[in-house]
Design a protein around this motif. Sequence first.
Motif, PDB file in Angstrom:
ATOM      1  N   HIS A 185       0.827  -1.203   0.000  1.00 29.83           N
ATOM      2  CA  HIS A 185       0.000   0.000   0.000  1.00 29.83           C
ATOM      3  C   HIS A 185       0.863   1.255   0.000  1.00 29.83           C
ATOM      4  O   HIS A 185       1.987   1.257   0.497  1.00 29.83           O
ATOM      5  CB  HIS A 185      -0.914   0.020   1.224  1.00 29.83           C
ATOM      6  N   CYS A 186       0.312   2.335  -0.536  1.00 33.47           N
ATOM      7  CA  CYS A 186       1.012   3.618  -0.554  1.00 33.47           C
ATOM      8  C   CYS A 186       1.206   4.112   0.882  1.00 33.47           C
ATOM      9  O   CYS A 186       0.248   4.165   1.652  1.00 33.47           O
ATOM     10  CB  CYS A 186       0.190   4.636  -1.348  1.00 33.47           C
ATOM     11  N   PRO A 187       2.449   4.477   1.269  1.00 34.25           N
ATOM     12  CA  PRO A 187       2.670   4.950   2.637  1.00 34.25           C
ATOM     13  C   PRO A 187       2.053   6.329   2.899  1.00 34.25           C
ATOM     14  O   PRO A 187       1.919   6.729   4.055  1.00 34.25           O
ATOM     15  CB  PRO A 187       4.200   4.996   2.759  1.00 34.25           C
ATOM     16  N   LEU A 188       1.661   7.053   1.841  1.00 28.93           N
ATOM     17  CA  LEU A 188       1.111   8.388   2.027  1.00 28.93           C
ATOM     18  C   LEU A 188      -0.391   8.365   2.268  1.00 28.93           C
ATOM     19  O   LEU A 188      -0.895   9.087   3.120  1.00 28.93           O
ATOM     20  CB  LEU A 188       1.419   9.252   0.799  1.00 28.93           C
ATOM     21  N   ASP A 189      -1.111   7.552   1.497  1.00 32.90           N
ATOM     22  CA  ASP A 189      -2.571   7.586   1.633  1.00 32.90           C
ATOM     23  C   ASP A 189      -3.212   6.204   1.774  1.00 32.90           C
ATOM     24  O   ASP A 189      -4.439   6.086   1.810  1.00 32.90           O
ATOM     25  CB  ASP A 189      -3.194   8.333   0.458  1.00 32.90           C
ATOM     26  N   GLY A 190      -2.414   5.152   1.821  1.00 33.71           N
ATOM     27  CA  GLY A 190      -2.963   3.820   2.078  1.00 33.71           C
ATOM     28  C   GLY A 190      -3.620   3.137   0.890  1.00 33.71           C
ATOM     29  O   GLY A 190      -4.192   2.058   1.039  1.00 33.71           O
ATOM     30  N   ARG A 198       3.568   1.924  -8.018  1.00 28.03           N
ATOM     31  CA  ARG A 198       3.042   3.275  -8.151  1.00 28.03           C
ATOM     32  C   ARG A 198       1.677   3.333  -7.478  1.00 28.03           C
ATOM     33  O   ARG A 198       0.902   2.389  -7.537  1.00 28.03           O
ATOM     34  CB  ARG A 198       2.907   3.649  -9.635  1.00 28.03           C
ATOM     35  N   CYS A 199       1.426   4.481  -6.830  1.00 21.88           N
ATOM     36  CA  CYS A 199       0.119   4.698  -6.214  1.00 21.88           C
ATOM     37  C   CYS A 199      -0.819   5.303  -7.262  1.00 21.88           C
ATOM     38  O   CYS A 199      -0.526   6.371  -7.799  1.00 21.88           O
ATOM     39  CB  CYS A 199       0.241   5.642  -5.018  1.00 21.88           C
ATOM     40  N   PRO A 200      -1.943   4.635  -7.554  1.00 24.69           N
ATOM     41  CA  PRO A 200      -2.841   5.168  -8.582  1.00 24.69           C
ATOM     42  C   PRO A 200      -3.558   6.445  -8.142  1.00 24.69           C
ATOM     43  O   PRO A 200      -4.059   7.194  -8.981  1.00 24.69           O
ATOM     44  CB  PRO A 200      -3.829   4.026  -8.819  1.00 24.69           C
ATOM     45  N   ALA A 201      -3.596   6.719  -6.842  1.00 28.21           N
ATOM     46  CA  ALA A 201      -4.311   7.908  -6.357  1.00 28.21           C
ATOM     47  C   ALA A 201      -3.455   9.165  -6.458  1.00 28.21           C
ATOM     48  O   ALA A 201      -3.902  10.190  -6.970  1.00 28.21           O
ATOM     49  CB  ALA A 201      -4.753   7.686  -4.905  1.00 28.21           C
ATOM     50  N   ASP A 202      -2.202   9.110  -6.004  1.00 25.70           N
ATOM     51  CA  ASP A 202      -1.382  10.328  -6.010  1.00 25.70           C
ATOM     52  C   ASP A 202      -0.171  10.226  -6.933  1.00 25.70           C
ATOM     53  O   ASP A 202       0.610  11.180  -7.043  1.00 25.70           O
ATOM     54  CB  ASP A 202      -0.945  10.699  -4.586  1.00 25.70           C
ATOM     55  N   GLY A 203       0.004   9.087  -7.589  1.00 27.10           N
ATOM     56  CA  GLY A 203       1.076   8.962  -8.584  1.00 27.10           C
ATOM     57  C   GLY A 203       2.468   8.764  -8.021  1.00 27.10           C
ATOM     58  O   GLY A 203       3.433   8.693  -8.783  1.00 27.10           O
ATOM     59  N   THR A 204       2.602   8.661  -6.706  1.00 26.72           N
ATOM     60  CA  THR A 204       3.947   8.497  -6.144  1.00 26.72           C
ATOM     61  C   THR A 204       4.501   7.123  -6.504  1.00 26.72           C
ATOM     62  O   THR A 204       3.767   6.132  -6.600  1.00 26.72           O
ATOM     63  CB  THR A 204       3.947   8.640  -4.609  1.00 26.72           C
ATOM     64  N   GLU A 205       5.839   7.071  -6.705  1.00 23.09           N
ATOM     65  CA  GLU A 205       6.516   5.835  -7.067  1.00 23.09           C
ATOM     66  C   GLU A 205       7.280   5.339  -5.845  1.00 23.09           C
ATOM     67  O   GLU A 205       7.868   6.134  -5.108  1.00 23.09           O
ATOM     68  CB  GLU A 205       7.484   6.133  -8.224  1.00 23.09           C
TER      69      GLU A 205
HETATM   70 ZN   LIG Z   1      -0.748   7.301  -2.529  1.00 24.51          ZN
END
Ligand SMILES: [Zn+2]
Length: 307
Positions: free
Chosen positions: A133-138, A151-158
């Motif tokens: 899971h993305c560490p920024l928004d889960g 890659r996080c599909p919500a905020d685009g972070t890699e």
């Molecule tokens: Zn994210």
Amino acid sequence: MTPLESLALSRGTVDRVTHRRNDREWLDAAWADPRSRVLVVSDGRALVRFGDDEHVELVFSAPAEAPAGTRFLLGQDADGVVYFGVSGDLPAETPAGIRAAWLREVGALLGDRDAGLLTHAVALANWHDTHTHCPLDGTPTIPDPGGHSTRCPADGTEHFPRTDPAVIMLVTDPDDRCLLARNAAWPGRRVSILAGFVEPGESAEQAVIREVAEETQIKVTNVRYVGSQPWPMPRSLMLGFRAEAPAGQAIIVDREEIAEAYWFSRDELLAAIKAREIALPPPVSIARHIIELWYGGPLPSTWTEPR
Ligand SMILES: [Zn+2]
């Protein structure tokens, strides 16, 4: 000083072909090629064939036979064969002579190609299994085509695989005696050299000095790097060092992490091993190699690694 050689998990002959990791067309063609080999890793274990002649090798699947799971590119060998890893389920039953084995169990027994592939695959599988899971928004992350980032599909972070640097160091006194310690969590006769994780904002050399002081209250100088080995259980890189302890210092162990620690001359070490008072780490470990580098040759005895 001679550098470390032949570290079990620092071998590997397969080109990682990093430029192919985002080449979806090439990856799809490789996955469709029945010559391609898939190494399935499940909770740190892979299938290994134990031959009658003590020949030990990995057992691969064809892509069409691989189980479901996160896929990642391991590389391509000199013959053009492409290797993938999959974090998925191993078959419940295996033919005679084949069974699931841990990296620390077979890492020193496998040939160069297989040792490198299993080390790489276990490291990536461990990361995928624990970083979903993305560490920024889960949000659940999506692996890139080659499986070496997500890659996080919500905020685009890699997000990239984690490697935790750890230092492991052989300390000598002015008589060239070596400091060996028994971790409080270890059973019986096991001893090794000191080790610990590098902390945020700290150099590896600073970590060597800090860890030795924390565990034995010995202050060391002349910290020198000797070599490294990945230890993906779950995600360490072991950075090997030598260091010197100036005269006139007493060993004081913390008794929580380290139960006891002693200086050993070469003769004392060999005598203690032969008397079965101590046992050294196995050949798969960098610790064993650093100790033998100091000793000047191979030593008998090893503790048994359960996994
Ligand atoms: Zn994210």
